[in-house]
Design a protein around this motif. Structure first.
Motif, PDB file in Angstrom:
ATOM      1  N   MET A 115     -19.791   6.167  63.319  1.00  0.00           N
ATOM      2  CA  MET A 115     -18.995   4.991  63.720  1.00  0.00           C
ATOM      3  C   MET A 115     -18.183   5.313  64.972  1.00  0.00           C
ATOM      4  O   MET A 115     -17.860   6.457  65.250  1.00  0.00           O
ATOM      5  N   THR A 116     -17.875   4.299  65.731  1.00  0.00           N
ATOM      6  CA  THR A 116     -17.081   4.539  66.931  1.00  0.00           C
ATOM      7  C   THR A 116     -15.609   4.418  66.563  1.00  0.00           C
ATOM      8  O   THR A 116     -15.266   3.867  65.536  1.00  0.00           O
ATOM      9  N   ASN A 117     -14.772   4.950  67.428  1.00  0.00           N
ATOM     10  CA  ASN A 117     -13.349   4.852  67.147  1.00  0.00           C
ATOM     11  C   ASN A 117     -12.707   3.739  67.957  1.00  0.00           C
ATOM     12  O   ASN A 117     -11.518   3.714  68.174  1.00  0.00           O
ATOM     13  N   THR A 118     -13.498   2.809  68.419  1.00  0.00           N
ATOM     14  CA  THR A 118     -12.928   1.759  69.246  1.00  0.00           C
ATOM     15  C   THR A 118     -13.087   0.407  68.587  1.00  0.00           C
ATOM     16  O   THR A 118     -14.099   0.121  67.950  1.00  0.00           O
ATOM     17  N   GLY A 119     -12.090  -0.412  68.759  1.00  0.00           N
ATOM     18  CA  GLY A 119     -12.219  -1.802  68.344  1.00  0.00           C
ATOM     19  C   GLY A 119     -13.039  -2.522  69.398  1.00  0.00           C
ATOM     20  O   GLY A 119     -13.378  -1.962  70.438  1.00  0.00           O
ATOM     21  N   LYS A 120     -13.354  -3.786  69.134  1.00  0.00           N
ATOM     22  CA  LYS A 120     -14.202  -4.525  70.073  1.00  0.00           C
ATOM     23  C   LYS A 120     -13.502  -4.719  71.416  1.00  0.00           C
ATOM     24  O   LYS A 120     -14.119  -4.723  72.454  1.00  0.00           O
ATOM     25  N   ASN A 121     -12.172  -4.864  71.355  1.00  0.00           N
ATOM     26  CA  ASN A 121     -11.461  -5.199  72.575  1.00  0.00           C
ATOM     27  C   ASN A 121     -10.663  -4.030  73.129  1.00  0.00           C
ATOM     28  O   ASN A 121      -9.630  -4.212  73.717  1.00  0.00           O
ATOM     29  N   MET A 122     -11.172  -2.819  72.912  1.00  0.00           N
ATOM     30  CA  MET A 122     -10.418  -1.649  73.380  1.00  0.00           C
ATOM     31  C   MET A 122     -11.143  -0.974  74.538  1.00  0.00           C
ATOM     32  O   MET A 122     -12.350  -0.784  74.518  1.00  0.00           O
ATOM     33  N   LEU A 123     -10.339  -0.618  75.549  1.00  0.00           N
ATOM     34  CA  LEU A 123     -10.873   0.159  76.678  1.00  0.00           C
ATOM     35  C   LEU A 123     -10.283   1.562  76.578  1.00  0.00           C
ATOM     36  O   LEU A 123      -9.071   1.718  76.462  1.00  0.00           O
ATOM     37  N   GLU A 147     -10.843  13.185  63.617  1.00  0.00           N
ATOM     38  CA  GLU A 147     -11.545  12.005  64.132  1.00  0.00           C
ATOM     39  C   GLU A 147     -12.020  11.148  62.967  1.00  0.00           C
ATOM     40  O   GLU A 147     -12.138  11.639  61.836  1.00  0.00           O
ATOM     41  N   PRO A 148     -12.320   9.874  63.248  1.00  0.00           N
ATOM     42  CA  PRO A 148     -12.793   9.004  62.172  1.00  0.00           C
ATOM     43  C   PRO A 148     -13.984   9.584  61.409  1.00  0.00           C
ATOM     44  O   PRO A 148     -14.083   9.408  60.191  1.00  0.00           O
ATOM     45  N   GLU A 149     -14.880  10.305  62.101  1.00  0.00           N
ATOM     46  CA  GLU A 149     -16.060  10.817  61.381  1.00  0.00           C
ATOM     47  C   GLU A 149     -15.658  11.857  60.327  1.00  0.00           C
ATOM     48  O   GLU A 149     -16.321  11.981  59.302  1.00  0.00           O
ATOM     49  N   ILE A 177     -12.898  11.732  58.546  1.00  0.00           N
ATOM     50  CA  ILE A 177     -12.359  10.965  57.421  1.00  0.00           C
ATOM     51  C   ILE A 177     -13.500  10.287  56.659  1.00  0.00           C
ATOM     52  O   ILE A 177     -13.511  10.241  55.429  1.00  0.00           O
ATOM     53  N   LEU A 178     -14.470   9.800  57.446  1.00  0.00           N
ATOM     54  CA  LEU A 178     -15.653   9.198  56.827  1.00  0.00           C
ATOM     55  C   LEU A 178     -16.346  10.217  55.913  1.00  0.00           C
ATOM     56  O   LEU A 178     -16.801   9.884  54.811  1.00  0.00           O
ATOM     57  N   SER A 179     -16.398  11.469  56.358  1.00  0.00           N
ATOM     58  CA  SER A 179     -17.061  12.501  55.555  1.00  0.00           C
ATOM     59  C   SER A 179     -16.291  12.752  54.249  1.00  0.00           C
ATOM     60  O   SER A 179     -16.889  13.096  53.232  1.00  0.00           O
ATOM     61  N   VAL A 180     -14.987  12.543  54.278  1.00  0.00           N
ATOM     62  CA  VAL A 180     -14.184  12.696  53.059  1.00  0.00           C
ATOM     63  C   VAL A 180     -14.599  11.625  52.043  1.00  0.00           C
ATOM     64  O   VAL A 180     -14.823  11.911  50.860  1.00  0.00           O
ATOM     65  N   PHE A 181     -14.713  10.385  52.518  1.00  0.00           N
ATOM     66  CA  PHE A 181     -15.128   9.309  51.604  1.00  0.00           C
ATOM     67  C   PHE A 181     -16.557   9.561  51.091  1.00  0.00           C
ATOM     68  O   PHE A 181     -16.855   9.283  49.928  1.00  0.00           O
TER      69      PHE A 181
END
Lengths: 194, 395
Positions: free
Chosen positions: A1-9, B364-366, B368-372
């Motif tokens: 997954m990406t760490n950006t929202g749709k409207n984030m630069l 990073e989010p990945e 945390i995702l791995s924790v779930f």
């Protein structure tokens, strides 16, 4: 997954200590905030040494920014010092359709060949030359902000220049303030595309 | 009108200190002190506060001077970080045993060695048992708002206990964010004027501080201190409610924020700035049909055992994230508490612990995702790969 929202630069700045990359990351963010955006701006956290490679980051979004970590897949990468191209991989994580802006008098074509760059949108700007012209010193940060604005049209260069003057009016003499305004304005027009 | 400013976490807390306008602020003016005190010193130099600023020669002295001034009846503050807090260790216990309502923002950073100045929770976890109320902040806005509330909590006549408000080193302390600073008048009114209940300078009510208590009264003294400490729980909630109402704040000022927990099957318990990233991952998982949730712990001391047990009861599995180590303990300090809170609770979730982010290691989010993912797998296999694991560690 990406760490950006749709409207984030997300922007990553590469420079060397003393070139003003951290200041640039903040100036841009503050101007965006003045126009109603949510922002983050922060440096990579290390020991601070003149001349050492440093990174700084700016996030600009329409919504509250919840994520607190370095930018790993930027939309834009800005390189304040061309010698970094041989030292580190400035394109790391840069999106396939991401924008790369480099401070160099060379053309984008030559730089692309030198970097063996695949994809991405490459721009060059002689930011050091512009800063020598208007400030008499090689401080390429405000020209790089100008170049970014010229490429992305994300904010009007005039409003960023005005914000810069306001932010630093107690700190710098008026000729330095005016010089930086010219740096932003000129660079926004002189930035070269492929 | 509230002002919307681009501020670092440190600057945001300095604004809170400006609005609190303490009588005395003592600080060691060199690193590990942060730009928080630098910004506050600007306010002092500019005449924007009335505070007497005392520059001292060490953090031990900073806490000693703050303690002395507070005992004399002055509202007193200091701030510190990392090894500075470690150097204050001795005086922290004395401040809490004197029942002095000192408020101290702390920038959470790693302790040496190896030498490291970046963010983790080792410093304040190291003074966990010093008798200070311990409140974590997710971002600069919360750090600002928690600092304003901390004065009211500390100075409450039933509490009279010092409070540490913490913010994650560099990630929050040195990162610029959009921060709303409330009207000075409104903030000052909320904080209120300090009317010390006891002061060393009141000759009509002579007072002894720092008395010798051997086996005759030391234990009794400590027990009354603990009783007062425990009373802070209710006050923390009351102050949070009043704050939200006064400032229309959207932040959660209970012991913890329970995010999407009502029907959650899997949850992560987390402190500080990482909570924002966990919230984002929870949203992402929810959009894909996973019943994920988050507990963002705000108040670590006093620890909300009963409330947390209620919130976690009935989950299939949960993971506790610790940004510090408790050597030889059952995982990190937060995990030890959460596991203890669930003793005797049925049905209790399966539980594991992750140590992460030490010395500024990115999360990073990945991760945390791995924790779930691990939680889901553990439920299927009825056991964890590791009861206490690491996140984003180079093998």
């Amino acid at each position: 997954m990406t760490n950006t929202g749709k409207n984030m630069l997300e922007i990553r700045w590469h420079g060397r200590g003393g070139q003003g990359a951290v200041t640039a990351s903040k100036v841009l963010a503050e101007s965006a905030m003045a126009l109603g955006k949510q922002i983050q701006a922060f440096p990579e956290y290390g020991s601070e040494r003149q001349g050492a490679p440093i990174k700084a980051f700016t996030r600009i979004s329409d919504q509250r920014i919840m994520h607190h970590s370095q930018v790993t897949s930027p939309d834009v990468v800005i390189v304040l010092d061309p010698s970094l191209l041989e030292a580190i991989d400035v394109t790391e994580g840069l999106k396939d359709d991401g924008i790369l802006i480099i401070n160099t008098p060379a053309t984008p074509k030559n730089i692309r060949a030198q970097m063996k760059l695949q994809g991405r949108k490459l721009f060059t700007i002689d930011a050091t030359g512009i800063s020598l012209r208007h400030l008499g010193k090689a401080i390429p940060n405000t020209p790089m902000i100008g170049a970014l604005l010229g490429v992305t049209k994300m904010l009007p260069p005039e409003s960023v220049a005005a914000d810069f003057k306001e932010k630093f009016k107690g700190k710098f003499k008026s000729e330095i303030l005016e010089g930086n305004v010219l740096c932003i304005m000129d660079a926004s027009k002189e930035v070269k595309s492929e | 009108m509230p002002q919307i400013l681009a501020l670092t976490g440190n600057e945001a807390v300095a604004y809170a200190m400006k609005q609190i306008n303490p009588d005395v602020v003592a600080a060691y003016p060199i690193t590990p002190q942060t730009s928080m005190m630098q910004k506050f010193a600007d306010f002092v130099a500019g005449g924007e506060v009335d505070s007497e600023m005392v520059l001292v020669e060490s953090e031990h002295s900073a806490m000693s001077a703050t303690l002395g001034a507070q005992a004399a009846g002055a509202r007193s503050m200091t701030a510190t970080s990392a090894c500075g807090l470690a150097l204050m260790f001795e005086i922290l216990y004395i401040a809490s045993s004197y029942r002095l309502p000192i408020v101290m923002p702390v920038v959470n950073r790693a302790l040496s060695g190896p030498i490291n100045i970046q963010g983790d929770h080792s410093d304040t976890m190291g003074v966990r048992d010093a008798g200070w109320i311990h409140i974590f902040s997710e971002n600069a806005q919360e750090a600002y708002e928690n600092t304003l509330q901390a004065i009211r909590i500390a100075e409450h006549p039933e509490v009279l206990t010092p409070v540490m408000v913490t913010l994650d080193g560099f990630i929050i302390s040195h990162g610029v964010e959009t921060v709303t600073i409330f009207d000075d008048d409104k903030a000052k009114k909320f904080v209120g004027e300090y009317k010390p209940r006891y002061t060393l300078l009141d000759t009509k009510k002579p007072l002894t501080l720092g008395a010798l208590n051997f086996s005759d009264f030391y234990f009794e003294h400590k027990a009354t201190q603990l009783e007062a400490f425990n009373k802070s729980a209710g006050v923390i909630l009351d102050v949070g409610r009043e704050f939200k109402k006064t400032f229309n704040s959207t932040e959660c000022y209970e012991f913890f924020e329970a995010y999407k927990m009502d029907d959650a099957e899997f949850a992560v318990v987390v402190l500080g700035s990482t909570a924002g990233s966990v919230r984002m991952v929870v949203d992402d998982l929810r959009s894909r049909g996973v019943a994920a949730g988050m507990i963002k712990l705000r108040v670590f001391r006093p620890f909300p055992h009963e409330e947390l047990a209620k919130a976690l009861k009935g989950l299939k599995a949960c993971a506790v994230m610790d940004r510090s180590i408790a050597y030889g303990g059952d995982g990190g300090p937060v995990h030890i508490e959460v596991r203890s809170a669930l003793y005797g609770i049925h049905p209790a979730p399966m539980m594991c612990n992750y140590i992460y982010g030490l010395g500024g290691k990115p999360i990073e989010p990945e991760h945390i995702l791995s924790v779930f993912d691990d939680l889901k797998e553990a439920v299927v296999k009825k056991s964890f790969k590791r009861r206490v694991g690491y996140l984003n560690l180079k093998e």
